[in-house]
Design a protein around this motif. Structure first.
Motif, PDB file in Angstrom:
ATOM      1  N   THR A 197     -20.592 -15.078 -30.830  1.00  0.00           N
ATOM      2  CA  THR A 197     -21.504 -13.934 -30.861  1.00  0.00           C
ATOM      3  C   THR A 197     -22.123 -13.682 -29.490  1.00  0.00           C
ATOM      4  O   THR A 197     -22.342 -14.605 -28.702  1.00  0.00           O
ATOM      5  CB  THR A 197     -22.643 -14.146 -31.883  1.00  0.00           C
ATOM      6  OG1 THR A 197     -23.365 -15.330 -31.543  1.00  0.00           O
ATOM      7  CG2 THR A 197     -22.097 -14.260 -33.294  1.00  0.00           C
ATOM      8  N   GLN A 249     -25.511 -11.674 -28.055  1.00  0.00           N
ATOM      9  CA  GLN A 249     -26.752 -10.987 -28.365  1.00  0.00           C
ATOM     10  C   GLN A 249     -27.384 -10.479 -27.075  1.00  0.00           C
ATOM     11  O   GLN A 249     -27.423 -11.193 -26.070  1.00  0.00           O
ATOM     12  CB  GLN A 249     -27.747 -11.913 -29.072  1.00  0.00           C
ATOM     13  CG  GLN A 249     -27.400 -12.202 -30.518  1.00  0.00           C
ATOM     14  CD  GLN A 249     -28.563 -12.854 -31.260  1.00  0.00           C
ATOM     15  OE1 GLN A 249     -29.322 -13.625 -30.681  1.00  0.00           O
ATOM     16  NE2 GLN A 249     -28.693 -12.544 -32.529  1.00  0.00           N
ATOM     17  N   LYS A 264     -32.125  -9.384 -28.201  1.00  0.00           N
ATOM     18  CA  LYS A 264     -32.328  -9.783 -29.596  1.00  0.00           C
ATOM     19  C   LYS A 264     -31.492  -8.977 -30.598  1.00  0.00           C
ATOM     20  O   LYS A 264     -31.743  -9.048 -31.795  1.00  0.00           O
ATOM     21  CB  LYS A 264     -33.809  -9.710 -29.972  1.00  0.00           C
ATOM     22  CG  LYS A 264     -34.687 -10.652 -29.154  1.00  0.00           C
ATOM     23  CD  LYS A 264     -36.133 -10.605 -29.609  1.00  0.00           C
ATOM     24  CE  LYS A 264     -36.992 -11.573 -28.796  1.00  0.00           C
ATOM     25  NZ  LYS A 264     -38.406 -11.543 -29.200  1.00  0.00           N
ATOM     26  N   GLN A 265     -30.507  -8.240 -30.104  1.00  0.00           N
ATOM     27  CA  GLN A 265     -29.622  -7.498 -30.989  1.00  0.00           C
ATOM     28  C   GLN A 265     -28.206  -8.055 -30.875  1.00  0.00           C
ATOM     29  O   GLN A 265     -27.738  -8.339 -29.768  1.00  0.00           O
ATOM     30  CB  GLN A 265     -29.610  -6.013 -30.640  1.00  0.00           C
ATOM     31  CG  GLN A 265     -30.944  -5.322 -30.811  1.00  0.00           C
ATOM     32  CD  GLN A 265     -30.850  -3.832 -30.544  1.00  0.00           C
ATOM     33  OE1 GLN A 265     -30.108  -3.114 -31.215  1.00  0.00           O
ATOM     34  NE2 GLN A 265     -31.583  -3.360 -29.548  1.00  0.00           N
ATOM     35  N   ASP A 266     -27.529  -8.173 -32.003  1.00  0.00           N
ATOM     36  CA  ASP A 266     -26.141  -8.620 -32.011  1.00  0.00           C
ATOM     37  C   ASP A 266     -25.259  -7.470 -31.536  1.00  0.00           C
ATOM     38  O   ASP A 266     -25.142  -6.439 -32.195  1.00  0.00           O
ATOM     39  CB  ASP A 266     -25.735  -9.049 -33.426  1.00  0.00           C
ATOM     40  CG  ASP A 266     -24.358  -9.712 -33.463  1.00  0.00           C
ATOM     41  OD1 ASP A 266     -23.574  -9.524 -32.514  1.00  0.00           O
ATOM     42  OD2 ASP A 266     -24.068 -10.411 -34.450  1.00  0.00           O
ATOM     43  N   VAL A 267     -24.647  -7.646 -30.350  1.00  0.00           N
ATOM     44  CA  VAL A 267     -23.802  -6.586 -29.782  1.00  0.00           C
ATOM     45  C   VAL A 267     -22.329  -7.000 -29.766  1.00  0.00           C
ATOM     46  O   VAL A 267     -21.520  -6.375 -29.085  1.00  0.00           O
ATOM     47  CB  VAL A 267     -24.267  -6.208 -28.355  1.00  0.00           C
ATOM     48  CG1 VAL A 267     -25.669  -5.617 -28.382  1.00  0.00           C
ATOM     49  CG2 VAL A 267     -24.196  -7.398 -27.399  1.00  0.00           C
ATOM     50  N   ARG A 308     -23.225  -0.367 -25.076  1.00  0.00           N
ATOM     51  CA  ARG A 308     -23.931  -1.471 -24.403  1.00  0.00           C
ATOM     52  C   ARG A 308     -24.548  -0.983 -23.089  1.00  0.00           C
ATOM     53  O   ARG A 308     -25.637  -1.403 -22.704  1.00  0.00           O
ATOM     54  CB  ARG A 308     -22.991  -2.643 -24.143  1.00  0.00           C
ATOM     55  CG  ARG A 308     -22.526  -3.345 -25.400  1.00  0.00           C
ATOM     56  CD  ARG A 308     -21.847  -4.666 -25.101  1.00  0.00           C
ATOM     57  NE  ARG A 308     -20.933  -5.039 -26.170  1.00  0.00           N
ATOM     58  CZ  ARG A 308     -20.320  -6.201 -26.279  1.00  0.00           C
ATOM     59  NH1 ARG A 308     -20.532  -7.154 -25.369  1.00  0.00           N
ATOM     60  NH2 ARG A 308     -19.489  -6.455 -27.275  1.00  0.00           N
ATOM     61  N   MET A 316     -27.606   0.771 -23.831  1.00  0.00           N
ATOM     62  CA  MET A 316     -28.630  -0.188 -24.240  1.00  0.00           C
ATOM     63  C   MET A 316     -29.254  -0.902 -23.045  1.00  0.00           C
ATOM     64  O   MET A 316     -30.340  -1.477 -23.162  1.00  0.00           O
ATOM     65  CB  MET A 316     -28.032  -1.218 -25.198  1.00  0.00           C
ATOM     66  CG  MET A 316     -27.630  -0.654 -26.550  1.00  0.00           C
ATOM     67  SD  MET A 316     -26.724  -1.874 -27.549  1.00  0.00           S
ATOM     68  CE  MET A 316     -28.042  -3.055 -27.925  1.00  0.00           C
TER      69      MET A 316
END
Length: 244
Positions: free
Chosen positions: A60, A62, A65-68, A76, A79
């Motif tokens: 994973t 992140q 604090k967001q799962d990207v 992205r 973001m």
């Protein structure tokens, strides 16, 4: 301090070839992190996995604090993840200023005055006198600066620099280091891949060494560079005395 980026057991395989092997690390917001390793160690692949141009095979990613992990690269970027590339490829028929406006328009999702911000970035990166020149007319150092400026124009929280000092003279490298220090001091988190170790250690607070896709050392730069395993990996590569 908040964590800006977190990789957990990230793997990337191309058939039987593993190019990222169980990569795990957390990066605090505002940190400058350096990544070194031999050619083919998997450094640029790691950037592609963080930026989203390659999909992870497992694990994973992140960001803020967001799962990207499955988020596309363009999203992205909006973001707050921006990167430069080893070989600059500006829009050569556009002016330097127009190159930044394109990056700002497509990458920066916040409410902002794009024109004013682009002028400020040109000033910070030493390109303001070249603002109206065609990007194709720039020297290598200026193209490197433009590559950096375009990444900044997207409004990053995390900036990925991929061997941005490569091919520069010692004086040019010093100029670039001072520019990157200014970006770091402005609060932007930075991950910098670089073979010019003395330039890297002048900026970063933490160093990760990758070999065959695995993290083999991590920590404060001078301690990492004194590690016998790291010295073995870098056999034949000249390391500045201040980084040893």
């Amino acid at each position: 301090m908040a964590t800006i980026l977190s990789l957990s057991n990230v793997n990337k395989n191309f058939g039987a070839l593993t190019v990222s092997d169980d990569v795990t690390f957390d990066m605090p917001e505002g940190q400058a992190l350096g990544i070194i390793g031999p050619n083919g160690a998997g450094k640029s692949t790691l950037f592609n996995l963080i930026g989203g141009t390659l999909a992870v095979s497992s694990g994973t990613v992140q960001f803020a604090k967001q799962d990207v992990t499955r988020v596309p690269a363009a999203e992205r970027c909006r973001m707050g993840i921006a990167r430069s590339f080893q070989i600059p490829h500006p829009f050569v028929g556009m002016s330097v200023y127009e190159n930044l406006l394109v990056a700002s328009s497509f990458g920066n999702s916040g409410h902002h005055d794009a024109k004013a911000e682009c002028r400020d970035i040109l000033d910070r990166t030493g390109l303001l006198p070249k603002a109206n020149r065609p990007a194709g007319s720039l020297t290598l150092l200026e193209r490197k600066r433009l590559e950096l400026a375009r990444a900044l124009a997207s409004g990053p929280k995390l900036l990925l620099l991929d061997e941005i000092a490569g091919g520069l003279t010692e004086a040019e490298c010093h100029e670039l280091v001072e520019t990157i220090k200014g970006i770091r001091d402005s609060g932007v988190s930075i991950i910098w891949i670089e073979h010019i170790v003395h330039a890297l250690t002048a900026v970063v607070e933490r160093l990760i060494v990758i070999d065959f896709g695995k993290i083999v050392a991590e920590g404060e730069p001078s301690k990492v560079m004194a590690d016998p395993l790291v010295q073995e990996i870098y056999m034949g590569i000249s390391v500045d005395d201040t980084a040893a």
